[in-house]
Design a protein around this motif. Structure first.
Motif, PDB file in Angstrom:
ATOM      1  N   UNK A 229       0.807  -1.216   0.000  1.00 46.00           N
ATOM      2  CA  UNK A 229       0.000   0.000   0.000  1.00 46.00           C
ATOM      3  C   UNK A 229       0.842   1.268   0.000  1.00 46.00           C
ATOM      4  N   UNK A 230       1.953   1.217   0.797  1.00 48.16           N
ATOM      5  CA  UNK A 230       2.626   2.489   1.062  1.00 48.16           C
ATOM      6  C   UNK A 230       3.542   2.962  -0.065  1.00 48.16           C
ATOM      7  N   UNK A 231       4.263   1.992  -0.697  1.00 49.60           N
ATOM      8  CA  UNK A 231       5.295   2.437  -1.662  1.00 49.60           C
ATOM      9  C   UNK A 231       5.025   1.881  -3.060  1.00 49.60           C
ATOM     10  N   UNK A 232       5.362   2.666  -4.015  1.00 50.25           N
ATOM     11  CA  UNK A 232       5.230   2.236  -5.404  1.00 50.25           C
ATOM     12  C   UNK A 232       6.374   2.888  -6.185  1.00 50.25           C
ATOM     13  N   UNK A 233       6.808   2.252  -7.277  1.00 54.48           N
ATOM     14  CA  UNK A 233       7.941   2.802  -8.018  1.00 54.48           C
ATOM     15  C   UNK A 233       7.479   3.735  -9.134  1.00 54.48           C
ATOM     16  N   UNK A 234       8.221   4.807  -9.235  1.00 55.56           N
ATOM     17  CA  UNK A 234       7.947   5.737 -10.339  1.00 55.56           C
ATOM     18  C   UNK A 234       8.327   5.052 -11.657  1.00 55.56           C
ATOM     19  N   UNK A 235       7.503   5.166 -12.680  1.00 54.23           N
ATOM     20  CA  UNK A 235       7.748   4.472 -13.948  1.00 54.23           C
ATOM     21  C   UNK A 235       8.915   5.069 -14.701  1.00 54.23           C
ATOM     22  N   UNK A 236       9.180   6.327 -14.456  1.00 53.42           N
ATOM     23  CA  UNK A 236      10.237   7.008 -15.217  1.00 53.42           C
ATOM     24  C   UNK A 236      11.599   6.915 -14.555  1.00 53.42           C
ATOM     25  N   UNK A 237      11.656   7.304 -13.243  1.00 56.70           N
ATOM     26  CA  UNK A 237      12.966   7.372 -12.576  1.00 56.70           C
ATOM     27  C   UNK A 237      13.182   6.275 -11.548  1.00 56.70           C
ATOM     28  N   UNK A 238      12.206   5.433 -11.338  1.00 57.98           N
ATOM     29  CA  UNK A 238      12.321   4.286 -10.437  1.00 57.98           C
ATOM     30  C   UNK A 238      12.400   4.655  -8.954  1.00 57.98           C
TER      31      UNK A 238
ATOM     32  N   UNK B  77      11.094   5.287  -5.232  1.00 57.13           N
ATOM     33  CA  UNK B  77       9.969   4.804  -4.429  1.00 57.13           C
ATOM     34  C   UNK B  77       9.158   5.994  -3.930  1.00 57.13           C
ATOM     35  N   UNK B  78       7.886   5.988  -4.273  1.00 52.85           N
ATOM     36  CA  UNK B  78       7.007   7.076  -3.828  1.00 52.85           C
ATOM     37  C   UNK B  78       5.772   6.483  -3.152  1.00 52.85           C
ATOM     38  N   UNK B  79       5.139   7.288  -2.340  1.00 50.13           N
ATOM     39  CA  UNK B  79       3.905   6.841  -1.679  1.00 50.13           C
ATOM     40  C   UNK B  79       2.881   6.465  -2.739  1.00 50.13           C
ATOM     41  N   UNK B  80       2.148   5.399  -2.455  1.00 49.40           N
ATOM     42  CA  UNK B  80       1.218   4.919  -3.463  1.00 49.40           C
ATOM     43  C   UNK B  80       0.088   5.926  -3.733  1.00 49.40           C
TER      44      UNK B  80
ATOM     45  N   UNK C 270       5.390  11.719  -8.831  1.00 47.17           N
ATOM     46  CA  UNK C 270       6.680  11.321  -8.283  1.00 47.17           C
ATOM     47  C   UNK C 270       7.328  12.517  -7.591  1.00 47.17           C
ATOM     48  N   UNK C 271       7.910  12.247  -6.398  1.00 41.59           N
ATOM     49  CA  UNK C 271       8.515  13.322  -5.618  1.00 41.59           C
ATOM     50  C   UNK C 271       9.833  13.772  -6.231  1.00 41.59           C
ATOM     51  N   UNK C 272      10.405  12.986  -7.156  1.00 44.48           N
ATOM     52  CA  UNK C 272      11.696  13.339  -7.726  1.00 44.48           C
ATOM     53  C   UNK C 272      11.558  13.960  -9.125  1.00 44.48           C
ATOM     54  N   UNK C 273      10.796  13.272  -9.994  1.00 43.05           N
ATOM     55  CA  UNK C 273      10.720  13.747 -11.374  1.00 43.05           C
ATOM     56  C   UNK C 273       9.382  14.403 -11.721  1.00 43.05           C
ATOM     57  N   UNK C 274       8.432  14.262 -10.838  1.00 45.11           N
ATOM     58  CA  UNK C 274       7.165  14.943 -11.041  1.00 45.11           C
ATOM     59  C   UNK C 274       6.203  14.258 -11.983  1.00 45.11           C
ATOM     60  N   UNK C 275       6.560  13.063 -12.495  1.00 42.62           N
ATOM     61  CA  UNK C 275       5.641  12.380 -13.407  1.00 42.62           C
ATOM     62  C   UNK C 275       4.513  11.714 -12.614  1.00 42.62           C
ATOM     63  N   UNK C 276       3.409  11.530 -13.228  1.00 40.04           N
ATOM     64  CA  UNK C 276       2.253  10.929 -12.554  1.00 40.04           C
ATOM     65  C   UNK C 276       2.543   9.467 -12.243  1.00 40.04           C
TER      66      UNK C 276
END
Ligand SMILES: [Zn+2]
Ligand SMILES: [Zn+2]
Length: 184
Positions: free
Chosen positions: A130-139, A141-144, A149-155
């Protein structure tokens, strides 16, 4: 026999004890009887104390020592007999108990393992999903529940609904995870 092989000297002492023990005990017993007879016969004749009553006090320790000596004389034999009789039974009992305990412990351990596995598995795995999921672009770990994404800003949220099966897919998905529909 086997006694001679074990310790001839010890056997000699034991033989002496086996003879001396009963003799000393018998002498002690005689002293006690003489003392007692003297004690009780004194009741009949007033004025005269039991003249041989002291024999009881000599006889009792003698009897005690005699019994002790006899015991020492036979203790090896008795101990060996007792050990021989008890040892196999004791071993069986121990094995039986060990087996029983082993099975019991195994069962309990399995139950605890299953309990922990189920409990912890559910408790640990669920929040991790529930808590973590990977950003598709930069990989990263962001909150689900985070939309971006907290790093690259992609959805990151699965927002792309499949028109064919209505499965929610990643926003940049080319194909549906469920049915393979081409989003094109
Ligand atoms: Zn990212
Ligand atoms: Zn689909």
């Amino acid at each position: 026999m086997e006694e001679e092989k074990i310790d001839p000297g010890h056997r000699g002492i034991r033989d002496v004890l086996r003879v001396v023990g009963p003799i000393v005990a018998a002498i002690g017993l005689i002293f006690i009887i003489v003392g007692m007879v003297s004690f009780f016969s004194a009741f009949g004749s007033f004025g005269r104390g039991p003249s041989h009553f002291w024999c009881v006090f000599v006889g009792m320790p003698l009897l005690g020592v005699g019994i002790l000596l006899t015991k020492f004389g036979y203790i090896g034999k008795v101990a060996r007999y007792v050990a021989g009789e008890i040892a196999p039974v004791g071993k069986d009992t121990f094995n039986y108990m060990a087996d029983g305990t082993k099975d019991g412990v195994k069962t309990v351990a399995r139950a605890i393992g299953e309990g922990l596995g189920g409990g912890l598995g559910g408790a640990v795995a669920a929040p991790r999903q529930e808590t973590k999921v990977r950003c598709h672009k930069c990989n990263t770990l962001v909150e689900e529940d985070a939309k971006f994404c907290s790093k690259c800003g992609s959805a990151v949220a699965k927002t792309k609904s499949c028109p064919q099966c209505s499965e929610l897919n990643d926003p940049d998905a080319k194909f549906c995870d469920n049915c393979g529909h081409n989003f094109g």
